[in-house]
Design a protein around this motif. Sequence first.
Motif, PDB file in Angstrom:
ATOM      1  N   VAL A 113      33.517 -13.840  24.010  1.00  0.00           N
ATOM      2  CA  VAL A 113      32.224 -14.378  23.567  1.00  0.00           C
ATOM      3  C   VAL A 113      32.248 -14.927  22.131  1.00  0.00           C
ATOM      4  N   PRO A 114      32.892 -14.263  21.164  1.00  0.00           N
ATOM      5  CA  PRO A 114      32.908 -14.863  19.815  1.00  0.00           C
ATOM      6  C   PRO A 114      33.496 -16.277  19.809  1.00  0.00           C
ATOM      7  N   ASP A 115      34.587 -16.476  20.547  1.00  0.00           N
ATOM      8  CA  ASP A 115      35.198 -17.811  20.604  1.00  0.00           C
ATOM      9  C   ASP A 115      34.347 -18.780  21.415  1.00  0.00           C
ATOM     10  N   LEU A 124      30.642 -23.566  21.561  1.00  0.00           N
ATOM     11  CA  LEU A 124      29.354 -24.135  21.966  1.00  0.00           C
ATOM     12  C   LEU A 124      28.423 -24.375  20.778  1.00  0.00           C
ATOM     13  N   GLY A 125      28.945 -24.232  19.566  1.00  0.00           N
ATOM     14  CA  GLY A 125      28.171 -24.583  18.378  1.00  0.00           C
ATOM     15  C   GLY A 125      27.388 -23.456  17.757  1.00  0.00           C
ATOM     16  N   LEU A 126      27.604 -22.212  18.218  1.00  0.00           N
ATOM     17  CA  LEU A 126      26.903 -21.061  17.638  1.00  0.00           C
ATOM     18  C   LEU A 126      27.797 -20.464  16.557  1.00  0.00           C
ATOM     19  N   VAL A 127      27.544 -20.821  15.313  1.00  0.00           N
ATOM     20  CA  VAL A 127      28.386 -20.391  14.203  1.00  0.00           C
ATOM     21  C   VAL A 127      27.536 -19.734  13.119  1.00  0.00           C
ATOM     22  N   GLY A 128      28.199 -19.196  12.109  1.00  0.00           N
ATOM     23  CA  GLY A 128      27.489 -18.569  10.993  1.00  0.00           C
ATOM     24  C   GLY A 128      26.641 -17.401  11.459  1.00  0.00           C
ATOM     25  N   GLU A 129      25.387 -17.387  11.042  1.00  0.00           N
ATOM     26  CA  GLU A 129      24.494 -16.287  11.404  1.00  0.00           C
ATOM     27  C   GLU A 129      24.122 -16.314  12.878  1.00  0.00           C
ATOM     28  N   ASN A 130      24.372 -17.436  13.573  1.00  0.00           N
ATOM     29  CA  ASN A 130      24.088 -17.533  15.005  1.00  0.00           C
ATOM     30  C   ASN A 130      25.218 -16.980  15.860  1.00  0.00           C
ATOM     31  N   LYS A 131      26.307 -16.554  15.211  1.00  0.00           N
ATOM     32  CA  LYS A 131      27.466 -16.078  15.959  1.00  0.00           C
ATOM     33  C   LYS A 131      27.112 -14.861  16.822  1.00  0.00           C
ATOM     34  N   GLY A 132      26.168 -14.060  16.356  1.00  0.00           N
ATOM     35  CA  GLY A 132      25.786 -12.865  17.112  1.00  0.00           C
ATOM     36  C   GLY A 132      24.627 -13.092  18.056  1.00  0.00           C
ATOM     37  N   LEU A 133      24.233 -14.365  18.293  1.00  0.00           N
ATOM     38  CA  LEU A 133      23.055 -14.657  19.114  1.00  0.00           C
ATOM     39  C   LEU A 133      23.232 -14.230  20.566  1.00  0.00           C
ATOM     40  N   PHE A 134      24.461 -14.374  21.093  1.00  0.00           N
ATOM     41  CA  PHE A 134      24.717 -13.936  22.470  1.00  0.00           C
ATOM     42  C   PHE A 134      24.393 -12.453  22.611  1.00  0.00           C
ATOM     43  N   TYR A 135      24.885 -11.648  21.664  1.00  0.00           N
ATOM     44  CA  TYR A 135      24.662 -10.203  21.725  1.00  0.00           C
ATOM     45  C   TYR A 135      23.176  -9.877  21.619  1.00  0.00           C
ATOM     46  N   THR A 136      22.470 -10.637  20.799  1.00  0.00           N
ATOM     47  CA  THR A 136      21.037 -10.398  20.629  1.00  0.00           C
ATOM     48  C   THR A 136      20.283 -10.683  21.926  1.00  0.00           C
ATOM     49  N   CYS A 137      20.592 -11.808  22.579  1.00  0.00           N
ATOM     50  CA  CYS A 137      19.942 -12.160  23.847  1.00  0.00           C
ATOM     51  C   CYS A 137      20.294 -11.143  24.930  1.00  0.00           C
ATOM     52  N   VAL A 197      22.557 -22.720  28.405  1.00  0.00           N
ATOM     53  CA  VAL A 197      23.068 -22.115  29.645  1.00  0.00           C
ATOM     54  C   VAL A 197      23.831 -20.833  29.318  1.00  0.00           C
ATOM     55  N   PHE A 198      24.609 -20.867  28.252  1.00  0.00           N
ATOM     56  CA  PHE A 198      25.378 -19.708  27.792  1.00  0.00           C
ATOM     57  C   PHE A 198      24.448 -18.540  27.473  1.00  0.00           C
ATOM     58  N   LEU A 199      23.366 -18.808  26.761  1.00  0.00           N
ATOM     59  CA  LEU A 199      22.423 -17.748  26.387  1.00  0.00           C
ATOM     60  C   LEU A 199      21.600 -17.284  27.582  1.00  0.00           C
ATOM     61  N   ALA A 200      21.352 -18.195  28.546  1.00  0.00           N
ATOM     62  CA  ALA A 200      20.674 -17.781  29.787  1.00  0.00           C
ATOM     63  C   ALA A 200      21.553 -16.782  30.546  1.00  0.00           C
ATOM     64  N   GLY A 201      22.869 -17.039  30.544  1.00  0.00           N
ATOM     65  CA  GLY A 201      23.790 -16.086  31.154  1.00  0.00           C
ATOM     66  C   GLY A 201      23.765 -14.746  30.443  1.00  0.00           C
ATOM     67  N   ALA A 202      23.631 -14.783  29.119  1.00  0.00           N
ATOM     68  CA  ALA A 202      23.546 -13.543  28.341  1.00  0.00           C
ATOM     69  C   ALA A 202      22.307 -12.740  28.736  1.00  0.00           C
ATOM     70  N   ILE A 203      21.190 -13.426  28.912  1.00  0.00           N
ATOM     71  CA  ILE A 203      19.942 -12.750  29.282  1.00  0.00           C
ATOM     72  C   ILE A 203      20.061 -12.111  30.663  1.00  0.00           C
ATOM     73  N   PRO A 235      40.119 -23.050  25.319  1.00  0.00           N
ATOM     74  CA  PRO A 235      38.738 -23.148  25.809  1.00  0.00           C
ATOM     75  C   PRO A 235      38.641 -23.464  27.299  1.00  0.00           C
ATOM     76  N   SER A 236      39.588 -24.237  27.816  1.00  0.00           N
ATOM     77  CA  SER A 236      39.542 -24.615  29.234  1.00  0.00           C
ATOM     78  C   SER A 236      39.762 -23.432  30.167  1.00  0.00           C
ATOM     79  N   HIS A 237      40.271 -22.315  29.627  1.00  0.00           N
ATOM     80  CA  HIS A 237      40.528 -21.129  30.445  1.00  0.00           C
ATOM     81  C   HIS A 237      39.329 -20.188  30.528  1.00  0.00           C
TER      82      HIS A 237
END
Length: 379
Positions: free
Chosen positions: A220-222, A227-240, A287-293, A349-351
């Motif tokens: 998930v970090p990579d 997908l453009g989630l960097v800096g303070e948004n890096k932990g957004l997946f975990y938050t969702c 879509v990535f964050l929808a999967g997280a939810i 990334p393709s994997h």
Amino acid sequence: MCLSSLLFFMSFNMLLPELPDYLTRLGGEDYKGFIIALFTLTAGISRPFSGKLADTVGRIPVMVFGSLVCFICGFFYPFAVTVTAFLGLRLLHGFSTGFKPTGTAAFIADIIPLERRGEAMGLLGVAGSVGMAAGPMLGSWLAQRFSLNTLFYCSSGLALLSLVVQGTMTETLPKTQRQPFSWKLLRLESWEEVFEPRVLAPAVVTLLCLFPFGAVLTVVPDQSRFLGLVGENKGLFYTCYTGASLVIRLVAGRASDKYGRVPVLIGSSAIMVASLGLLALAQSAPVFLAGAILLGLGTGLNSPTLYAWTVDLSHPERRGRAVATMYIALEMGIGLGALLAGWVFANKPSHLPYVHLFSVFSVLAGLVYLLIWRRKTAA
């Protein structure tokens, strides 16, 4: 207990978004799968001992030891400046989750009546979910605004606060069962001290349904960065993810008490399959964050139900060992998921879709097992 668990989960989860990049800077980018795998390896190895000690020495001493390990390890990350030292520290850090959650689950099972067990495990899960949601977000913020060393020391400080809270609790293991600690208690004299056969079914489902968690934590970090989630948004997946898990535990904490453990697990597994499919197909952050939810909703139903089912099937005098058995399966699932994810991903990334598809197959196997179990017990 919930406050202590919240602080404990924040302590080690706040490190997760930053550790892959930290390991890369040390020259160990090919070892990202070991960040989770080594942590879960020692957690799994220590479960038989923590389970036995919880049933003999007491629930609280086992929890205290787990939090103490977390407290000490946080201070040593700034000194782990080689790949070998870092991976060695991850190995030691795993003892924290090998002990603290085992004592916690046994403690909760002691004080909660059967008819509210699912609800109680759900509330405990809420505390853990808040810690898992707030931890990565706080960790990324601390690393961005201050430094990685500040992050490591704050992680250690939260573990210390968890220890302080545990000092206010009263031991629940009956005095007639308690023994003073001795090194002889660490000797495992039979297979039954490692594995509690009564809880085989929830252990199998735990292994298969927690496999995706290790895989997700590894990539998930990579994937977030791609997908453009960097800096303070890096932990957004975990938050969702943990936010959704928190909501479902509050709303449906009593679902397994009302409808049964296996039906809820079947439904939660189906949700997890859908979520992992979204992660495999994700080409954009929404879509990535929808999967997280969706993944949070599935695991939010799954985890407390597995805890409750394990306690239901366990003998009261072997409750610590039963919980430890379930946790051994959990650590095996997470560790295998992390190792396979690191190997399949290989920094390409393709994997990434293949990593999530392997997780889909694992949860589907758990779903088939549950359906067979339901038919067998109904007959």
